[in-house]
Design an enzyme around this catalytic site. Structure first.
Site, PDB file in Angstrom:
ATOM      1  N   GLU A 135     -36.094 109.059  45.599  1.00 47.86           N
ATOM      2  CA  GLU A 135     -37.403 109.388  46.158  1.00 47.86           C
ATOM      3  C   GLU A 135     -38.355 109.925  45.092  1.00 47.86           C
ATOM      4  OE1 GLU A 135     -38.135 108.313  48.957  1.00 47.86           O
ATOM      5  OE2 GLU A 135     -36.110 107.837  49.609  1.00 47.86           O
ATOM      6  N   HIS A 138     -39.829 107.087  43.137  1.00 44.38           N
ATOM      7  CA  HIS A 138     -40.973 106.416  43.774  1.00 44.38           C
ATOM      8  C   HIS A 138     -42.279 107.113  43.386  1.00 44.38           C
ATOM      9  CE1 HIS A 138     -39.262 103.299  46.216  1.00 44.38           C
ATOM     10  NE2 HIS A 138     -38.511 104.108  46.944  1.00 44.38           N
ATOM     11  N   GLU A 195     -37.891  99.252  45.214  1.00 43.40           N
ATOM     12  CA  GLU A 195     -36.667  99.944  45.607  1.00 43.40           C
ATOM     13  C   GLU A 195     -35.621  99.856  44.489  1.00 43.40           C
ATOM     14  OE1 GLU A 195     -36.343 101.850  48.224  1.00 43.40           O
ATOM     15  OE2 GLU A 195     -38.399 101.367  48.802  1.00 43.40           O
TER      16      GLU A 195
END
Length: 270
Positions: A135, A138, A195
């Site tokens: 996360e 990202h 991803e």
């Protein structure tokens, strides 16, 4: 449809205007942090007021602890590689929300939420570090701004086609083909690439933070078991398949350990 996909992909390439510090590649991003971050922060605060945030428990404290270790590792890597100050506008925040959904997410600028539903699959601090690294990655790679940029180009392509095609029947055919072609042929692969990139960057920074990168593949084995094999075909999904992720993470773990060694990290928390 092939021509539509090729034209849209060309738009993505031409619009690339920012460098990803972890890959050295130009990326699609024409939204500055000054425009994206305030909106993301406001939306995050609104989300927290509308959901049950878990505070002052062992799990909540673990989420914060792991988040701080991961973001600190990211800053160490960025500073060592000539990107000092890259995170100056980021405002890291890590919250645990009481929700059975097996998920976690990050908004631009470092606003992270873990749902309690993912904790049994994490099975402890290192599993949380796997998810947290992903996360945080990202946010580091500006994936939110890139998706917004791609969405804008997708809309512009649709408008251009409708303006150029005067015949109503042909315009209808174009809209159907463009909708499917741009989504399946460009937008979904674009999302899957994000991803995959977040998996790889996350693996690296979790290792620098002192967590065993070999545990990432183990977590995704548990995720696969939890899903019961129910997942759309990879080409129709925003995410790589569980098997693809397990394979990639297993192959990348040695390189993550080697990167951590550059920062003096030679032993890892399992």
């Amino acid at each position: 449809m092939r021509k539509i996909i090729l034209v849209f992909a060309l738009f993505l390439g031409v619009a690339a205007c920012k460098t990803n510090p972890f890959t050295g590649k130009k990326v699609l991003n024409f939204y500055p942090n000054s425009q994206i971050f305030p909106t993301a922060f406001a939306q995050y605060d609104q989300f927290l007021t509308e959901n049950k945030v878990v505070e002052n428990t062992a799990d909540a404290k673990m989420i914060t602890k792991v988040g701080q270790r991961i973001s600190s590792a990211a800053e160490r890597w960025l500073t060592a590689n000539g990107y000092s100050g890259y995170l100056k506008d980021y405002k890291w925040e890590y919250n645990l929300v009481n929700d059975e959904t097996v998920n976690a997410w990050c908004m631009p600028g470092g606003k992270i939420v873990f749902y309690t539903g993912i904790l049994p699959i994490c099975k402890g601090e290192t599993g949380v570090a796997v998810v947290m690294g992903h996360e945080v990655a990202h946010a580091l790679a500006d994936h939110g701004a890139q998706r917004m940029s791609a969405g804008t180009l997708q809309q512009l392509g649709a408008v251009a086609g409708n303006v150029a095609i005067q015949d109503p029947e042909k315009r209808n055919i174009f809209n159907q083909a463009y909708g499917v072609g741009s989504q399946v042929g460009v937008m979904l692969p674009f999302s899957r690439s994000h991803e995959t990139e977040a998996d790889r960057i996350g693996l690296q920074i979790m290792a620098i933070a002192g967590y065993d990168p070999a545990e990432a593949a183990e977590l995704w084995k548990r995720m696969k078991a939890n899903s019961g094999g129910e997942a759309p075909p990879e080409f129709m999904s925003t995410h790589p398949s569980n098997d693809t992720r397990i394979k990639n993470l297993t192959e990348w773990a040695p390189a993550a350990r080697a990167e951590a060694k550059k920062f003096g990290v030679t032993s890892f928390q399992k």
